[in-house]
Design an enzyme around this catalytic site. Structure first.
Site, mmCIF file in Angstrom:
data_model
loop_
_atom_site.group_PDB
_atom_site.id
_atom_site.type_symbol
_atom_site.label_atom_id
_atom_site.label_comp_id
_atom_site.label_asym_id
_atom_site.label_seq_id
_atom_site.Cartn_x
_atom_site.Cartn_y
_atom_site.Cartn_z
ATOM 1 N N GLY A 232 17.293 46.433 50.748
ATOM 2 C CA GLY A 232 18.195 45.539 50.017
ATOM 3 C C GLY A 232 17.872 44.091 50.349
ATOM 4 N N GLU B 176 18.166 55.722 54.441
ATOM 5 C CA GLU B 176 18.923 54.814 55.321
ATOM 6 C C GLU B 176 19.808 55.607 56.281
ATOM 7 O OE1 GLU B 176 19.272 50.844 52.497
ATOM 8 O OE2 GLU B 176 20.751 52.421 52.269
ATOM 9 N N GLY C 141 21.682 46.443 55.459
ATOM 10 C CA GLY C 141 22.764 45.815 54.699
ATOM 11 C C GLY C 141 23.815 46.837 54.299
HETATM 12 C C1 5RP Z 1 20.431 50.054 49.618
HETATM 13 C C2 5RP Z 1 21.595 49.550 50.384
HETATM 14 C C3 5RP Z 1 21.664 48.087 50.627
HETATM 15 O O1 5RP Z 1 21.664 47.851 51.997
HETATM 16 C C4 5RP Z 1 22.934 47.583 49.990
HETATM 17 O O2 5RP Z 1 22.887 47.882 48.599
HETATM 18 C C5 5RP Z 1 23.108 46.066 50.177
HETATM 19 O O3 5RP Z 1 22.110 45.392 49.468
HETATM 20 P P1 5RP Z 1 22.082 43.808 49.399
HETATM 21 O O4 5RP Z 1 21.809 43.317 50.763
HETATM 22 O O5 5RP Z 1 20.990 43.493 48.410
HETATM 23 O O6 5RP Z 1 23.442 43.361 48.874
HETATM 24 O O7 5RP Z 1 22.461 50.279 50.812
HETATM 25 O O8 5RP Z 1 20.541 51.430 49.373
#
Ligand code: 5RP
Length: 245
Positions: free
Chosen positions: A33, A110, A89
């Site tokens: 992310g 993740e 994230g």
């Molecule tokens: C991906 C995730 C990301 O960590 C989450 O969507 C946050 O993304 P961003 O930092 O772009 O807001 O879980 O699967």
């Protein structure tokens, strides 16, 4: 790259604060992310400037490719007995540091990487803090084989958990590709993502258990009791540390 402002500055500041938890010799999990990407870039800078010796496992093809560009040493997850720390994230963070993740469709890996880590540090801008999870649609990764059937089971399970919603209809949408609107998103592992528009999740543990019990559900985006702390960056360039209980 021009200097970030607003939410981007918050993300970068949180990522910079997380760097303070990285020490020579560590095995690290790299999240996915836009916020995790700030961390990967800053980590690359630190490796180049300080000659830090670390080994990393990536949680997505995209993070893997950015980490390679940055000269970060990568190894397959299976090479590690344990990881010392994962920095990732989140889409929503509640006061207990329970999370919704999967906005980038990477939550399966993740979660595997976070579970293999001694500590999970979440980095985010302050827009991700919520009093109750659920305004962000909960991503559920499902197998493509029999996906229509799995969606019906999901629909039933969510209706059972939300008897107050007459007819139990929590909208479920199969995530589509941003560029090619008719094509479903496929995760790095070749599965579909169903976004569950819950609105408000009253009992996240019961929901997680119900989702885990559905054949065809590969993984959901609820990360409960997993985060050790959250580092939250603000639009003014300050960051604060929210330890888990
Ligand atoms: C991906 C995730 C990301 O960590 C989450 O969507 C946050 O993304 P961003 O930092 O772009 O807001 O879980 O699967």
């Amino acid at each position: 790259m021009s200097a970030p402002t607003g939410a981007e500055l918050g993300k970068k500041t949180a990522a910079a604060m997380a760097l303070g938890h990285v020490h020579d010799g560590m095995a690290l999990g790299l999240g996915s992310g836009s916020t995790a990407e700030w961390f990967v870039r800053l980590l690359g800078e630190r490796i180049r400037n300080e000659g830090l010796t670390i080994a990393c496992a990536a949680t997505s093809k995209r993070t893997e490719s950015l980490a390679r560009e940055q000269g970060i040493p990568l190894r397959p997850l299976d090479d590690f007995e344990r990881l010392d720390l994962t920095v990732d994230g989140a889409d929503e963070i509640d006061p207990a540091l329970d999370l919704i993740k999967g906005g980038g469709a990477c939550h399966l890996i993740e979660k595997i990487v976070a579970t293999a880590s001694d500590r999970l540090i979440i980095i985010a801008d302050e827009s991700k803090l919520v009093p109750v999870l659920g305004a962000f649609p909960l991503p559920v990764e499902i197998a493509t084989l029999g996906w229509g059937t799995t969606m019906r089971r999901l629909d039933e399970a969510l209706a059972d958990l939300s008897p107050s919603r007459q007819g139990g209809d929590i909208p479920l949408t199969r995530r589509l590709n941003n560029q090619h609107k008719d094509d479903p998103v496929l995760t790095d592992e070749g599965n579909y993502i169903i976004d569950c528009h819950m609105g408000r999740i009253e009992n996240a543990a019961a929901l997680a258990a119900a989702l885990n019990a559905i054949p065809g559900v590969v993984e959901h985006g609820l990360f409960l009791g997993m985060a050790s702390r959250a580092l939250i960056g603000s639009t003014d360039g300050s960051a604060r540390d929210v330890p888990g209980s």
